[in-house]
Design an enzyme around this catalytic site. Structure first.
Site, PDB file in Angstrom:
ATOM      1  N   CYS A 177      -1.484   0.717   7.386  1.00  0.00           N
ATOM      2  CA  CYS A 177      -2.927   0.408   7.518  1.00  0.00           C
ATOM      3  C   CYS A 177      -3.305  -0.812   6.679  1.00  0.00           C
ATOM      4  O   CYS A 177      -3.530  -1.909   7.204  1.00  0.00           O
ATOM      5  CB  CYS A 177      -3.791   1.600   7.103  1.00  0.00           C
ATOM      6  SG  CYS A 177      -3.574   3.064   8.144  1.00  0.00           S
ATOM      7  N   ARG A 178      -3.393  -0.645   5.355  1.00  0.00           N
ATOM      8  CA  ARG A 178      -3.966  -1.694   4.504  1.00  0.00           C
ATOM      9  C   ARG A 178      -3.059  -2.897   4.299  1.00  0.00           C
ATOM     10  O   ARG A 178      -3.492  -4.045   4.477  1.00  0.00           O
ATOM     11  CB  ARG A 178      -4.368  -1.096   3.143  1.00  0.00           C
ATOM     12  CG  ARG A 178      -5.510  -0.101   3.242  1.00  0.00           C
ATOM     13  CD  ARG A 178      -5.649   0.715   1.983  1.00  0.00           C
ATOM     14  NE  ARG A 178      -4.486   1.582   1.782  1.00  0.00           N
ATOM     15  CZ  ARG A 178      -4.244   2.289   0.696  1.00  0.00           C
ATOM     16  NH1 ARG A 178      -5.083   2.217  -0.313  1.00  0.00           N
ATOM     17  NH2 ARG A 178      -3.176   3.062   0.617  1.00  0.00           N
ATOM     18  N   CYS A 210       0.868  -1.181   0.000  1.00  0.00           N
ATOM     19  CA  CYS A 210       0.000   0.000   0.000  1.00  0.00           C
ATOM     20  C   CYS A 210       0.903   1.230   0.000  1.00  0.00           C
ATOM     21  O   CYS A 210       2.084   1.134  -0.360  1.00  0.00           O
ATOM     22  CB  CYS A 210      -0.978  -0.018   1.177  1.00  0.00           C
ATOM     23  SG  CYS A 210      -0.202   0.020   2.807  1.00  0.00           S
ATOM     24  N   ASN A 253       2.231   1.480   4.379  1.00  0.00           N
ATOM     25  CA  ASN A 253       2.534   0.195   5.054  1.00  0.00           C
ATOM     26  C   ASN A 253       2.209   0.248   6.552  1.00  0.00           C
ATOM     27  O   ASN A 253       2.867  -0.403   7.370  1.00  0.00           O
ATOM     28  CB  ASN A 253       4.003  -0.222   4.827  1.00  0.00           C
ATOM     29  CG  ASN A 253       4.308  -1.677   5.218  1.00  0.00           C
ATOM     30  OD1 ASN A 253       5.423  -1.989   5.606  1.00  0.00           O
ATOM     31  ND2 ASN A 253       3.343  -2.563   5.133  1.00  0.00           N
ATOM     32  N   ASP A 296      -8.161   3.992   1.228  1.00  0.00           N
ATOM     33  CA  ASP A 296      -7.182   4.321   2.253  1.00  0.00           C
ATOM     34  C   ASP A 296      -7.920   4.860   3.477  1.00  0.00           C
ATOM     35  O   ASP A 296      -8.565   5.906   3.392  1.00  0.00           O
ATOM     36  CB  ASP A 296      -6.243   5.387   1.669  1.00  0.00           C
ATOM     37  CG  ASP A 296      -5.125   5.734   2.618  1.00  0.00           C
ATOM     38  OD1 ASP A 296      -5.172   5.285   3.778  1.00  0.00           O
ATOM     39  OD2 ASP A 296      -4.208   6.445   2.185  1.00  0.00           O
TER      40      ASP A 296
END
Ligand code: 4NP
Length: 159
Positions: A14-15, A9, A12, A127
Protein backbone atom coordinates in the site's frame (compact mmCIF):
# COMPACT_ATOMS: atom_id res chain seq x y z
CA UNK A 1 27.27 7.83 -9.38
CA UNK A 2 23.61 6.90 -9.16
CA UNK A 3 22.16 7.49 -5.72
CA UNK A 4 19.36 5.27 -4.50
CA UNK A 5 16.36 5.65 -2.23
CA UNK A 6 14.23 2.93 -0.64
CA UNK A 7 10.73 3.50 0.73
CA UNK A 8 9.66 1.09 3.46
CA UNK A 9 6.32 0.18 5.03
CA UNK A 10 4.99 -3.00 6.65
CA UNK A 11 3.54 -5.02 3.77
CA UNK A 12 5.00 -3.23 0.71
CA UNK A 13 1.59 -3.35 -0.98
CA UNK A 14 0.00 0.00 0.00
CA UNK A 15 2.13 2.89 1.30
CA UNK A 16 5.70 2.25 0.15
CA UNK A 17 4.85 1.23 -3.45
CA UNK A 18 2.69 4.36 -3.63
CA UNK A 19 5.61 6.46 -2.38
CA UNK A 20 7.90 4.74 -4.90
CA UNK A 21 5.57 5.61 -7.80
CA UNK A 22 4.97 9.18 -6.61
CA UNK A 23 8.67 9.88 -6.04
CA UNK A 24 9.63 8.32 -9.38
CA UNK A 25 7.10 10.57 -11.08
CA UNK A 26 8.51 13.66 -9.29
CA UNK A 27 12.05 12.69 -10.33
CA UNK A 28 10.96 12.35 -13.95
CA UNK A 29 9.23 15.73 -13.81
CA UNK A 30 12.43 17.48 -12.72
CA UNK A 31 14.79 15.46 -14.93
CA UNK A 32 16.50 13.55 -12.10
CA UNK A 33 15.22 10.06 -12.92
CA UNK A 34 18.60 9.04 -14.34
CA UNK A 35 20.47 10.15 -11.26
CA UNK A 36 18.39 8.60 -8.50
CA UNK A 37 17.06 5.05 -8.35
CA UNK A 38 13.85 4.36 -6.46
CA UNK A 39 12.70 1.14 -4.83
CA UNK A 40 10.39 -0.02 -2.04
CA UNK A 41 10.20 -2.92 0.39
CA UNK A 42 8.31 -4.13 3.46
CA UNK A 43 9.53 -5.05 6.90
CA UNK A 44 7.09 -8.00 6.80
CA UNK A 45 7.10 -10.93 4.37
CA UNK A 46 3.37 -11.76 4.07
CA UNK A 47 2.92 -10.27 0.60
CA UNK A 48 6.29 -11.02 -1.02
CA UNK A 49 5.80 -11.33 -4.80
CA UNK A 50 2.35 -9.68 -4.76
CA UNK A 51 1.29 -6.67 -6.80
CA UNK A 52 0.19 -3.60 -4.83
CA UNK A 53 -3.25 -3.73 -3.18
CA UNK A 54 -5.93 -3.09 -5.84
CA UNK A 55 -7.24 -0.10 -3.82
CA UNK A 56 -3.75 1.46 -3.75
CA UNK A 57 -3.42 0.84 -7.49
CA UNK A 58 -6.79 2.46 -8.19
CA UNK A 59 -6.14 5.47 -5.94
CA UNK A 60 -2.71 5.96 -7.53
CA UNK A 61 -3.99 5.61 -11.08
CA UNK A 62 -6.66 8.23 -10.41
CA UNK A 63 -3.79 10.69 -9.85
CA UNK A 64 -1.66 9.42 -12.72
CA UNK A 65 0.61 6.93 -10.93
CA UNK A 66 0.87 3.41 -12.35
CA UNK A 67 1.75 0.88 -9.63
CA UNK A 68 0.80 -2.25 -11.59
CA UNK A 69 4.36 -3.37 -12.41
CA UNK A 70 5.56 -3.28 -8.78
CA UNK A 71 5.96 -6.46 -6.70
CA UNK A 72 6.36 -6.70 -2.96
CA UNK A 73 9.62 -7.77 -1.38
CA UNK A 74 11.05 -7.78 2.13
CA UNK A 75 13.82 -5.49 3.35
CA UNK A 76 17.22 -7.23 3.24
CA UNK A 77 20.57 -6.60 4.89
CA UNK A 78 21.98 -5.45 1.52
CA UNK A 79 19.42 -2.64 1.44
CA UNK A 80 21.34 -0.88 4.22
CA UNK A 81 24.37 -0.63 1.92
CA UNK A 82 22.73 -0.29 -1.50
CA UNK A 83 20.52 2.70 -0.65
CA UNK A 84 21.74 6.08 0.46
CA UNK A 85 18.34 6.95 1.93
CA UNK A 86 15.84 4.56 3.53
CA UNK A 87 12.55 6.32 4.17
CA UNK A 88 10.02 4.78 6.57
CA UNK A 89 6.29 5.36 6.30
CA UNK A 90 5.68 5.25 10.04
CA UNK A 91 7.47 5.10 13.37
CA UNK A 92 6.96 1.35 13.74
CA UNK A 93 8.65 0.80 10.37
CA UNK A 94 11.52 3.06 11.44
CA UNK A 95 11.92 1.22 14.74
CA UNK A 96 11.92 -2.14 12.91
CA UNK A 97 14.48 -0.84 10.41
CA UNK A 98 16.77 0.33 13.20
CA UNK A 99 16.55 -3.14 14.76
CA UNK A 100 17.22 -4.86 11.43
CA UNK A 101 20.11 -2.62 10.42
CA UNK A 102 23.64 -4.04 10.53
CA UNK A 103 25.74 -2.41 13.27
CA UNK A 104 27.72 -0.60 10.61
CA UNK A 105 25.90 0.50 7.46
CA UNK A 106 25.78 3.40 5.04
CA UNK A 107 22.11 4.29 4.70
CA UNK A 108 20.43 7.34 6.23
CA UNK A 109 17.17 6.29 7.93
CA UNK A 110 14.35 8.81 8.15
CA UNK A 111 10.58 9.17 8.35
CA UNK A 112 8.80 10.32 5.19
CA UNK A 113 6.66 12.80 7.10
CA UNK A 114 9.76 14.57 8.42
CA UNK A 115 9.70 16.16 4.95
CA UNK A 116 6.03 17.18 5.08
CA UNK A 117 5.05 20.81 4.60
CA UNK A 118 2.00 20.25 6.80
CA UNK A 119 1.99 20.96 10.53
CA UNK A 120 1.61 17.35 11.56
CA UNK A 121 1.73 16.21 15.16
CA UNK A 122 1.50 12.58 14.04
CA UNK A 123 4.46 11.72 11.77
CA UNK A 124 2.96 8.41 10.62
CA UNK A 125 1.43 7.75 7.19
CA UNK A 126 -1.62 5.82 8.48
CA UNK A 127 -1.81 2.23 7.27
CA UNK A 128 -4.87 2.12 4.97
CA UNK A 129 -4.94 -1.68 4.63
CA UNK A 130 -7.90 -2.16 6.96
CA UNK A 131 -9.43 1.20 6.03
CA UNK A 132 -11.78 2.69 3.48
CA UNK A 133 -11.16 4.18 0.01
CA UNK A 134 -10.93 7.63 1.61
CA UNK A 135 -7.97 6.37 3.66
CA UNK A 136 -6.10 5.59 0.45
CA UNK A 137 -6.73 9.15 -0.75
CA UNK A 138 -5.49 10.55 2.56
CA UNK A 139 -2.41 8.34 2.23
CA UNK A 140 -1.77 9.82 -1.21
CA UNK A 141 -2.27 13.39 0.04
CA UNK A 142 0.38 12.85 2.73
CA UNK A 143 2.79 11.02 0.42
CA UNK A 144 2.51 13.54 -2.44
CA UNK A 145 3.14 16.46 -0.12
CA UNK A 146 6.10 14.89 1.69
CA UNK A 147 7.70 13.62 -1.55
CA UNK A 148 8.00 17.23 -2.65
CA UNK A 149 9.95 18.12 0.51
CA UNK A 150 12.00 14.95 0.24
CA UNK A 151 12.92 15.82 -3.35
CA UNK A 152 14.22 19.23 -2.28
CA UNK A 153 16.23 17.60 0.52
CA UNK A 154 17.75 14.95 -1.75
CA UNK A 155 18.52 17.43 -4.48
CA UNK A 156 20.51 19.50 -1.97
CA UNK A 157 22.43 16.38 -0.90
CA UNK A 158 23.46 15.31 -4.40
CA UNK A 159 24.56 18.66 -5.83
P1 4NP B 1 1.38 -1.35 3.87
O1 4NP B 1 -0.05 -1.89 4.37
O2 4NP B 1 2.34 -1.57 5.02
O3 4NP B 1 1.14 0.10 3.61
O4 4NP B 1 1.72 -2.14 2.65
C1 4NP B 1 -0.24 -3.18 4.88
C2 4NP B 1 -0.50 -4.21 4.04
C3 4NP B 1 -0.74 -5.46 4.56
C4 4NP B 1 -0.69 -5.68 5.92
C5 4NP B 1 -0.40 -4.64 6.76
C6 4NP B 1 -0.17 -3.39 6.24
N1 4NP B 1 -0.97 -6.96 6.43
O5 4NP B 1 -1.02 -7.09 7.67
O6 4NP B 1 -1.13 -7.92 5.69
Amino acid sequence: MTASILFVCLGNICRSPTAEAVFQSRLKAVGLANQIQVDSAGTGDWHVGAAPDTRAQAAGLARGYDLSHLRARQVSQEDFFQHRWIIAMDQNNLRDLIQLAPAVHTAQLNLLLDYSSLSLVDKNVPDPYYGKIADFDRMLDLIEDACQGLLVHIHREII
